[in-house]
Design a protein around this motif. Structure first.
Motif, PDB file in Angstrom:
ATOM      1  N   ASP A 116      56.084  42.384  31.763  1.00  0.00           N
ATOM      2  CA  ASP A 116      56.289  41.752  33.063  1.00  0.00           C
ATOM      3  C   ASP A 116      56.668  40.288  32.874  1.00  0.00           C
ATOM      4  N   ARG A 162      56.851  37.941  34.971  1.00  0.00           N
ATOM      5  CA  ARG A 162      56.032  36.984  35.718  1.00  0.00           C
ATOM      6  C   ARG A 162      54.778  36.599  34.934  1.00  0.00           C
ATOM      7  N   LEU A 174      47.600  41.678  37.977  1.00  0.00           N
ATOM      8  CA  LEU A 174      48.699  41.961  37.057  1.00  0.00           C
ATOM      9  C   LEU A 174      48.484  41.263  35.715  1.00  0.00           C
ATOM     10  N   ARG A 219      47.187  39.596  43.692  1.00  0.00           N
ATOM     11  CA  ARG A 219      48.135  40.434  42.953  1.00  0.00           C
ATOM     12  C   ARG A 219      48.395  39.848  41.564  1.00  0.00           C
ATOM     13  N   PHE A 220      48.546  38.522  41.505  1.00  0.00           N
ATOM     14  CA  PHE A 220      48.798  37.876  40.220  1.00  0.00           C
ATOM     15  C   PHE A 220      47.622  38.085  39.264  1.00  0.00           C
ATOM     16  N   ALA A 272      49.933  31.661  40.486  1.00  0.00           N
ATOM     17  CA  ALA A 272      50.516  32.736  41.300  1.00  0.00           C
ATOM     18  C   ALA A 272      51.721  32.233  42.082  1.00  0.00           C
ATOM     19  N   GLU A 273      51.597  31.038  42.655  1.00  0.00           N
ATOM     20  CA  GLU A 273      52.724  30.487  43.416  1.00  0.00           C
ATOM     21  C   GLU A 273      53.928  30.236  42.530  1.00  0.00           C
ATOM     22  N   LEU A 298      53.831  35.282  43.545  1.00  0.00           N
ATOM     23  CA  LEU A 298      52.902  36.383  43.806  1.00  0.00           C
ATOM     24  C   LEU A 298      51.706  35.848  44.590  1.00  0.00           C
ATOM     25  N   SER A 299      51.023  36.743  45.292  1.00  0.00           N
ATOM     26  CA  SER A 299      49.763  36.353  45.912  1.00  0.00           C
ATOM     27  C   SER A 299      48.721  36.171  44.811  1.00  0.00           C
TER      28      SER A 299
END
Length: 308
Positions: free
Chosen positions: A203, A205, A240, A236-237, A227-228, A232-233
């Protein structure tokens, strides 16, 4: 310290090797052999099994090891290791030392618990290279023990100590090769009962967040800010990141900060308070506590040991 001073089987009162030197040995042990350190060790312990089977415990976790398995025990936690019950022998390399900060990310995916890392059997070609690397460590440490005017013993001791200088650095380079071959270039399998862990590079990110942490560990990173940065929120970040790396974002950040701090202690004359601040730790007292948990010694002692 000399190799002759090291106990074969450690009782509660026996000290572990100190973290400064690199102490290496090759053992072939039968039933009844065991080391028990209820107070933990001051140094990291690396074991690589050549044959037979051993059993290692760190706190409440355990690892049963066979040929080609690398197991690492971090300092500061009660541990024991023995020939596995019902097995005739356990042949293995072992090394006590202070681990280099850069090794932690390679070992982290193989964490069985806090302080116990178990890397499963390496392929045959890597087995031979790892065995040879340990052999070089032992040979360099023996040379360090003899010194320029020394003479080789008629029956070499199975344990040798590299105190400092070129022998110690060569030994650490060989051990770094061991860790990289066994753990750094592989993807950790999922533990029993857990969801298989994707490779860390699946991934972009997560990779981007890791790059931001590595570029400036001392920055005021938070789960929200990271996350920002990858759109991503926070929830969620965090999910993940943990799924891909096996660590929460804040744990990964703390490990990066500790590695950065260790490097500053090695190469600068900054005070411990300034090292703490430059590495992102608000409180020098908190920094000293977590640094000791990770490296087995306070920051000042770590610096003194690296500069001997």
């Amino acid at each position: 310290m000399r190799a002759d001073d090291l106990p074969v089987t450690a009782a509660a009162a026996d000290p572990s090797p100190p973290p400064g030197p690199v102490v290496t040995g090759r053992y072939d042990q039968g039933p009844g052999y065991g080391v028990n350190r209820p107070g933990g060790s001051d140094s990291w312990l690396f074991t690589f099994t050549l044959g037979g089977c051993g059993l290692l415990r760190q706190g409440g976790a355990r690892a049963r090891v066979g040929a080609g398995d690398l197991v690492v025990l971090a300092p500061g936690t009660a541990h024991r290791y023995t020939v596995a019950p019902g097995v005739g022998r356990w042949r293995f390399w072992w090394t006590h030392c202070r681990a280099r900060p850069s090794w932690t990310p390679w070992l982290a995916p193989y964490a069985v618990s806090d302080g116990l890392y178990a890397v499963p059997a390496v392929p045959g070609a890597l087995y031979e290279r790892i065995d040879a690397a340990f052999g070089r460590m032992l040979a360099d440490a023996r040379q360090d023990a003899r010194g320029p005017a020394g003479s080789a013993p008629s029956a070499p001791d199975p344990v040798a100590v590299a105190h400092g200088g070129p022998a110690r650095e060569l030994a650490l380079c060989a051990l770094e090769e061991v860790v990289l071959l066994a753990a750094g270039a592989r993807t950790a399998p999922a533990a029993p009962g857990r969801t298989p862990r994707p490779a860390p590079d699946t991934d972009a990110r997560v990779r981007r967040a890791e790059e931001l942490i590595a570029a400036d560990p001392g920055a005021a990173h938070t789960v929200r800010s990271l996350a920002e940065s990858v759109a991503l929120s926070p929830s969620r970040f965090a999910h993940l990141f943990t799924l891909c790396t096996g660590r929460s974002p804040m744990r990964a950040l703390r490990e990066a900060r500790l590695r950065h701090a260790a490097r500053l202690l090695e190469v600068t004359d900054l005070t411990v308070e300034r090292v703490a601040a430059a590495s992102g730790f608000i409180s020098p007292f908190h920094f000293s506590r977590v640094f000791r948990e990770r490296y087995g010694v306070p920051p000042g002692t770590y610096r003194a040991g690296e500069r001997r």
